[in-house]
Design a protein around this motif. Structure first.
Motif, short mmCIF file in Angstrom:
data_model
loop_
_atom_site.label_atom_id
_atom_site.label_comp_id
_atom_site.label_asym_id
_atom_site.label_seq_id
_atom_site.Cartn_x
_atom_site.Cartn_y
_atom_site.Cartn_z
N GLN A 130 24.19 16.67 6.18
CA GLN A 130 23.81 18.01 6.66
C GLN A 130 22.44 17.91 7.33
O GLN A 130 22.15 18.63 8.27
N THR A 182 23.86 15.48 11.10
CA THR A 182 23.14 16.29 12.05
C THR A 182 21.67 16.15 11.74
O THR A 182 21.30 16.15 10.56
N ARG A 207 30.84 30.46 7.92
CA ARG A 207 30.90 31.81 8.51
C ARG A 207 32.10 32.55 7.95
O ARG A 207 33.07 31.94 7.50
N ILE A 233 23.18 26.93 18.15
CA ILE A 233 22.48 28.21 18.32
C ILE A 233 23.19 29.27 17.49
O ILE A 233 24.42 29.29 17.43
N1 SAH Z 1 22.27 21.28 8.90
C1 SAH Z 1 22.55 21.77 10.19
C2 SAH Z 1 23.59 22.85 10.23
C3 SAH Z 1 24.65 23.01 9.20
S1 SAH Z 1 25.61 24.47 9.32
C4 SAH Z 1 21.26 22.36 10.78
O1 SAH Z 1 20.26 22.44 10.15
O2 SAH Z 1 21.30 22.78 11.90
C5 SAH Z 1 26.37 24.26 10.90
C6 SAH Z 1 26.04 25.34 11.90
O3 SAH Z 1 26.64 26.54 11.52
C7 SAH Z 1 24.58 25.68 12.03
O4 SAH Z 1 23.93 24.83 12.92
C8 SAH Z 1 24.56 27.11 12.50
O5 SAH Z 1 24.48 27.17 13.91
C9 SAH Z 1 25.91 27.63 12.01
N2 SAH Z 1 25.69 28.59 10.92
C10 SAH Z 1 25.28 28.34 9.67
N3 SAH Z 1 25.20 29.50 8.96
C11 SAH Z 1 25.57 30.48 9.79
C12 SAH Z 1 25.69 31.89 9.65
N4 SAH Z 1 25.41 32.51 8.52
N5 SAH Z 1 26.11 32.60 10.73
C13 SAH Z 1 26.42 31.98 11.89
N6 SAH Z 1 26.32 30.66 12.07
C14 SAH Z 1 25.90 29.91 11.04
#
Ligand code: SAH
Ligand code: SF4
Length: 453
Positions: free
Chosen positions: A213, A248, A69, A316
């Motif tokens: 991941q 995860t 983020r 979420i």
């Molecule tokens: N592989 C895991 C997540 C990896 S990223 C999955 O598939 O769920 C970790 C977390 O960061 C994610 O679960 C998501 O909630 C958050 N995330 C990823 N990209 C994001 C974005 N662009 N904006 C906000 N949250 C994000």
């Protein structure tokens, strides 16, 4: 992976040798980063370096970055920028930056941060050799390198260790930068992982958390039909290991076989982290998550029917482009119905290069904050209610450190538990009777056991 933890630095119990070169690690982001920082630390120690207590006391500083983020990226950029002052004061200081900020960005980063000596991508440990001659002497593939979990609160206790088993991600969720920075899935060889866990057990590690991941895609790229279930069965056989966790998982691959295997392997803890991201099918479709709310609910039902006492957590994103107030209510309803122990939530943040970054970031910041707050309120209530049910019950707690004078550990369901007791309980599995359930943790006392000295 869990979105963003507060930054971690490494601290140690023993006093460093006078005269030895020192290193300092600064890590943000997911557990994979923590595991990779621990490995970088091990390589540095193999090369004769000692951990520094403060960064202005270090000869080598490694920053392990996260860009999932904007907020994380800003924090890392601020940190790397601030290190210029230390470099000016001590031109012999070596600074390295690794993690997801680096992949494909080296040229740009070099220009922006000329005081940094080395940018290396995730897992490119052999490039540490470029930092100093001592590091060129270390064989980074040595199996005995520890992946110890190091954290500031507990010092390096070595009770619990992260074990990366699969790198990268083959999904292309429209909001996510991870596949661009971590590449496609590469599973580590089965035997290498099992041997590493054995070796960890021989050094006193009691709990391993298998990392990826998309950890339950393990083996899809290996010859034969090896999958995560087979690895859980093999690790379950390792003497000395008492608990197994994995992070995860992706809902698409949370198969019946995996659920049954969790139930059969006594060391695999009754806890599942299964990110749903949104509780509305249209939003899930535009997120390219490849499953529906119905599929997700079905998996949770199957997990709960098969694994008694299982606890659940999820991730979420609120305010995804085009998420209407009504679609958001779908997420609220899902959380209300399924009652997760823990919810890791984030406000949507557009990431350069991803598909959704090309769409308008329509949900206004105020509205994102409102939704975030609504989930926090709901979850504070649910978590407190779930924790209240533990009052008077006895939980098995693996003690992994001391925090503010109290022993700290986790239940098999991954709830934090604190207790006061004389003696040394580090690494012990203790029966703790819960006396005071709090919203985010539990307080209890040791059940019917004499104090250990
Ligand atoms: N592989 C895991 C997540 C990896 S990223 C999955 O598939 O769920 C970790 C977390 O960061 C994610 O679960 C998501 O909630 C958050 N995330 C990823 N990209 C994001 C974005 N662009 N904006 C906000 N949250 C994000
Ligand atoms: Fe990102 Fe989706 Fe892969 Fe998770 S599954 S790392 S959210 S692309």
């Amino acid at each position: 992976m869990i979105p963003l933890s507060p930054e971690r630095t490494t601290s140690f119990i023993q006093e460093p040798d006078i005269g030895a070169k020192r290193y300092f690690l600064w890590t943000v982001g997911c557990q994979m980063n923590e595991a990779e920082s621990a490995k970088a630390g091990a390589i540095l120690r193999n090369a004769g370096f000692q951990p520094a207590r403060r960064e202005d006391d270090a000869d080598v500083i490694i920053v392990n970055s996260c860009v999932v983020r904007q907020q994380a990226e800003d924090k890392v950029a601020g940190k790397v920028g601030a290190l210029a002052r230390l470099k000016r004061a001590n031109p012999d200081l070596k600074i390295a930056v690794t993690g997801c900020m680096v992949t494909g960005q080296e040229a740009k980063l070099k220009e922006r941060f000329p005081h940094v000596d080395l940018f290396y991508g995730p897992s490119e440990f052999e490039r540490l050799a470029e930092l100093s001659p001592e590091l060129a002497e270390v064989d980074v593939d040595l199996a005995e390198l520890p992946h110890y979990y190091e954290d500031t609160d507990s010092d390096e206790t070595g009770v619990s260790a992260f074990v990366p088993i699969i790198y990268g991600c083959n999904f292309v969720c429209s909001y996510c930068i991870v596949p661009y920075r971590r590449g496609r899935e590469i599973s580590r060889p089965f035997d290498e992982i099992v041997n590493e866990v054995r070796e960890m057990a021989s050094r006193g590690v009691k709990e391993v958390t298998l990392l990826g991941q998309t950890v339950n895609a393990y083996g899809h790229d290996l010859p034969g039909d090896t999958e995560l279930s087979d690895l859980l069965i093999a690790v379950n056989e390792v003497d000395g290991i008492e608990r197994i966790r994995f992070l995860t998982s992706h809902p698409k691959y949370f198969t019946d076989r995996l659920i049954d295997t969790m139930a059969q392997c006594e060391k695999v803890c009754e806890h599942v982290n299964l990110p749903v991201q949104a509780g509305d099918n249209e939003v899930l479709r535009r997120m390219r998550r490849t499953y529906t709310v119905e599929h997700y609910r079905d998996r949770i039902q199957r997990i709960r029917d098969t694994i008694p006492g299982v606890t659940l957590s999820t991730d979420i994103i609120v305010g995804f482009p085009g998420e209407t107030a009504e679609q958001f209510e779908g997420t609220m309803k899902l959380l209300e119905d399924l009652r997760f122990e823990k919810v890791h939530q984030a406000m949507y943040s557009p990431r350069p290069g991803t598909l959704s970054a090309r769409w308008e970031d329509e949900v206004p910041a105020d509205e994102k904050r409102r939704r975030h707050q609504a989930i926090e309120d709901l979850q504070t209530r649910v978590s407190a209610e779930l924790n209240e049910q533990y009052e008077g019950k006895v939980l098995e707690v693996l003690v992994d450190g001391k925090q503010r004078g109290r022993w700290r550990g986790r239940s098999r369901g991954n709830t934090l538990v604190f207790f006061d007791a004389p003696g040394n309980w580090l690494g012990e599995t203790v029966n703790v009777r819960i006396t005071e359930p709090m919203t985010w943790y539990l307080i209890g006392e040791v059940e019917h056991e004499p104090a250990r000295v």
